[in-house]
Design an enzyme around this catalytic site. Sequence first.
Site, short mmCIF file in Angstrom:
data_model
loop_
_atom_site.label_atom_id
_atom_site.label_comp_id
_atom_site.label_asym_id
_atom_site.label_seq_id
_atom_site.Cartn_x
_atom_site.Cartn_y
_atom_site.Cartn_z
N ASN A 273 -39.47 -14.07 -6.40
CA ASN A 273 -39.49 -13.82 -4.96
C ASN A 273 -38.10 -13.71 -4.34
OD1 ASN A 273 -39.16 -16.62 -5.28
ND2 ASN A 273 -40.12 -17.07 -3.34
N CYS B 269 -41.17 -19.81 -0.57
CA CYS B 269 -41.67 -21.17 -0.81
C CYS B 269 -41.81 -21.97 0.49
CB CYS B 269 -40.76 -21.90 -1.79
SG CYS B 269 -39.04 -21.89 -1.28
N GLU C 118 -37.78 -27.10 -8.26
CA GLU C 118 -37.90 -26.59 -6.87
C GLU C 118 -39.22 -25.87 -6.83
OE1 GLU C 118 -35.72 -27.05 -4.45
OE2 GLU C 118 -34.20 -28.05 -5.64
N LEU C 119 -40.26 -26.51 -6.30
CA LEU C 119 -41.61 -26.01 -6.52
C LEU C 119 -42.25 -25.48 -5.23
CD1 LEU C 119 -42.57 -28.87 -9.02
CD2 LEU C 119 -41.36 -26.72 -9.46
N GLY D 142 -40.18 -22.62 -9.20
CA GLY D 142 -41.45 -21.98 -9.52
C GLY D 142 -42.61 -22.77 -8.93
N SER D 143 -43.79 -22.53 -9.47
CA SER D 143 -45.00 -23.14 -8.92
C SER D 143 -45.10 -24.61 -9.33
CB SER D 143 -46.21 -22.37 -9.43
OG SER D 143 -46.20 -22.39 -10.84
N GLU E 285 -51.20 -23.28 -1.82
CA GLU E 285 -50.16 -22.38 -1.31
C GLU E 285 -50.63 -20.93 -1.42
OE1 GLU E 285 -46.83 -22.11 -4.00
OE2 GLU E 285 -45.44 -21.72 -2.36
P1 NAD Z 1 -44.16 -19.48 -11.67
O1 NAD Z 1 -44.15 -20.96 -11.70
O2 NAD Z 1 -45.32 -18.75 -12.22
O3 NAD Z 1 -42.85 -18.90 -12.38
C1 NAD Z 1 -41.57 -19.47 -12.21
C2 NAD Z 1 -40.78 -19.32 -13.50
O4 NAD Z 1 -41.47 -20.04 -14.53
C3 NAD Z 1 -40.66 -17.88 -13.99
O5 NAD Z 1 -39.44 -17.74 -14.70
C4 NAD Z 1 -41.84 -17.76 -14.93
O6 NAD Z 1 -41.68 -16.73 -15.88
C5 NAD Z 1 -41.84 -19.13 -15.58
N1 NAD Z 1 -43.16 -19.50 -16.11
C6 NAD Z 1 -44.36 -19.01 -15.74
N2 NAD Z 1 -45.34 -19.57 -16.49
C7 NAD Z 1 -44.74 -20.43 -17.34
C8 NAD Z 1 -45.21 -21.32 -18.34
N3 NAD Z 1 -46.51 -21.43 -18.62
N4 NAD Z 1 -44.30 -22.06 -19.01
C9 NAD Z 1 -42.99 -21.96 -18.72
N5 NAD Z 1 -42.49 -21.14 -17.78
C10 NAD Z 1 -43.35 -20.39 -17.09
O7 NAD Z 1 -43.91 -19.10 -10.15
P2 NAD Z 1 -43.95 -17.67 -9.49
O8 NAD Z 1 -45.36 -17.32 -9.18
O9 NAD Z 1 -43.11 -16.72 -10.23
O10 NAD Z 1 -43.15 -18.02 -8.16
C11 NAD Z 1 -43.75 -18.53 -7.06
C12 NAD Z 1 -43.62 -20.03 -6.94
O11 NAD Z 1 -42.27 -20.43 -6.87
C13 NAD Z 1 -44.27 -20.48 -5.66
O12 NAD Z 1 -45.03 -21.63 -5.89
C14 NAD Z 1 -43.08 -20.78 -4.78
O13 NAD Z 1 -43.35 -21.68 -3.73
C15 NAD Z 1 -42.10 -21.32 -5.76
N6 NAD Z 1 -40.74 -21.25 -5.22
C16 NAD Z 1 -40.11 -22.43 -4.91
C17 NAD Z 1 -38.84 -22.40 -4.36
C18 NAD Z 1 -38.10 -23.67 -4.01
O14 NAD Z 1 -36.90 -23.62 -3.83
N7 NAD Z 1 -38.79 -24.80 -3.90
C19 NAD Z 1 -38.21 -21.18 -4.13
C20 NAD Z 1 -38.89 -20.01 -4.44
C21 NAD Z 1 -40.16 -20.06 -5.00
#
Ligand code: NAD
Length: 480
Positions: A153, A285, A251-252, A229-230, A382
């Site tokens: 994102n 996020c 940072e989720l 990530g999530s 979310e």
């Molecule tokens: P995601 O958790 O699916 O992916 C994040 C990262 O983890 C990517 O590099 C992805 O390839 C990797 N990943 C995915 N599945 C994995 C697994 N099973 N094992 C290991 N790594 C894996 O998240 P997304 O959908 O790409 O991004 C959206 C999420 O990120 C939302 O929940 C958002 O709120 C969060 N986010 C948080 C912040 C913050 O600063 N707190 C900032 C931006 C986004």
Amino acid sequence: MEYPALALHVAGQWRPRASGGERPVFNPADESPLGALPLAGLDELNAAAAAAERGFQIWRRKPAHERCTIVRSAAGLLRQRAQEIAQVLTLEQGKPLAEALREVTLSADIIDFQAEEAKRLYGRMVPPRGAGILWQSVIRQPVGPVAAFTPWNFPANLPARKLGSALAAGCSVVIKPAEETPATCMLIVRAFLDAGVTPEALNMVCGDPAQVASTLIAHDAIRKASLTGSVAVGKRLGQLCAERVKRFTGELGGHAPVIVCADADLPFALKSSLAAKYRNAGQVCASPVRFYVHRSLYTQWAAQFSQGAQALRLGPGLDARTQMGPLIHERRVEEMERFVDDAVGRGARLLCGGKRVERPGFFFEPTVIAEAPVDSMVQRIEPFGPIAVVEPFDALDDAITRANALPYGLGAFAFTRDLLTAHRLGEEIEAGMVGINHFGVSQPELPFGGWKESGIGQEMGIEGLLHYTEIKTIIVGVPA
Ligand code: NAD
């Protein structure tokens, strides 16, 4: 604008091919293929981790001021190349070009700030309590090679936060950006390398995310993982780190509440809430999701907020007239449909939007849902898309209770003109960042991080840098 040829950076070399095969990268605005991304297999992953260890031994020994100069030059290169990087970012991620450009220049500012702070990673001398001790000191040293994972994102900002801080602190890195948006990260890595970062200290891989994470975190060389990530993936990576007692920053996800008090400046609150909600099509996020509006303003708010949402111009991010771009892929569009169907099925009112847009690309209408029951999906999970929920409140106590009711605690916002109310909201809302009359809680000099399931640790500010250091106590005695 040409989309660059994609490559991984492993052990000091750009690799246009890798043992894990390849996958296409698509333009979310029209679903056209942009390029082929090489995927790392076990060979490249292990090679990247081993290189990070060798690179660390060189990079950590550079004086802090030299590291700072190199890292700051990378920020300078990003500013020089901002137009080009922003175009690539918009091509692969979809956001309007103006947003992409702001993201790239903000990334440069974050890197600058972290590099400057690295000059001031002071330790301290502590007076000894007994004879026989000449001095006692407490110092900070880089934690070691870091495995970093970033989502799609903010494909510039999130790698910049991790790379700027880790490299400034003296760590080496293996970064895995999201496979949907690899080119922006590649251009950022290139800027750091062009600025003079030790090539083996900065590796970039893509691949099967679960395999990349488990391989890197299990590797002896890696000392810390940092994920944006999530929540679900954060829990998984946190577990992998816990098994080996490795450092972890997460940072989720978030589900930000906005409390609009009876004394709010209504036109200002509406205008800034609309801009914040639909920025990056809600794929932020800290995107505001739950609007709790004082009953005296509620009818007006619901009408004007949905009018504003409906008026937004959707289109490809490279079209200067576009105010909201597409979602990242088809799965997110389907997810939005599920959120809307579930809420409406449980009795919520759909004030506007609620449907995919029938055109190529992954477009979904800006959506406003009123009075969704607390057990509906959108009130609990979310949405990470262009959906806002609105509902009235009577007593501030009740609004605060509802704001704090979820396991998320990332961003939270409120509008009031009363200082005491502002103070109370700042104190009582359970979130890492609270913005009163302001949505800009992500600033280079301020720590950004989540409470509860929204994360562990912070990025940016001095706190962001400290998470890439270990503390060491040194005692020097005098032989008797
Ligand atoms: P995601 O958790 O699916 O992916 C994040 C990262 O983890 C990517 O590099 C992805 O390839 C990797 N990943 C995915 N599945 C994995 C697994 N099973 N094992 C290991 N790594 C894996 O998240 P997304 O959908 O790409 O991004 C959206 C999420 O990120 C939302 O929940 C958002 O709120 C969060 N986010 C948080 C912040 C913050 O600063 N707190 C900032 C931006 C986004």
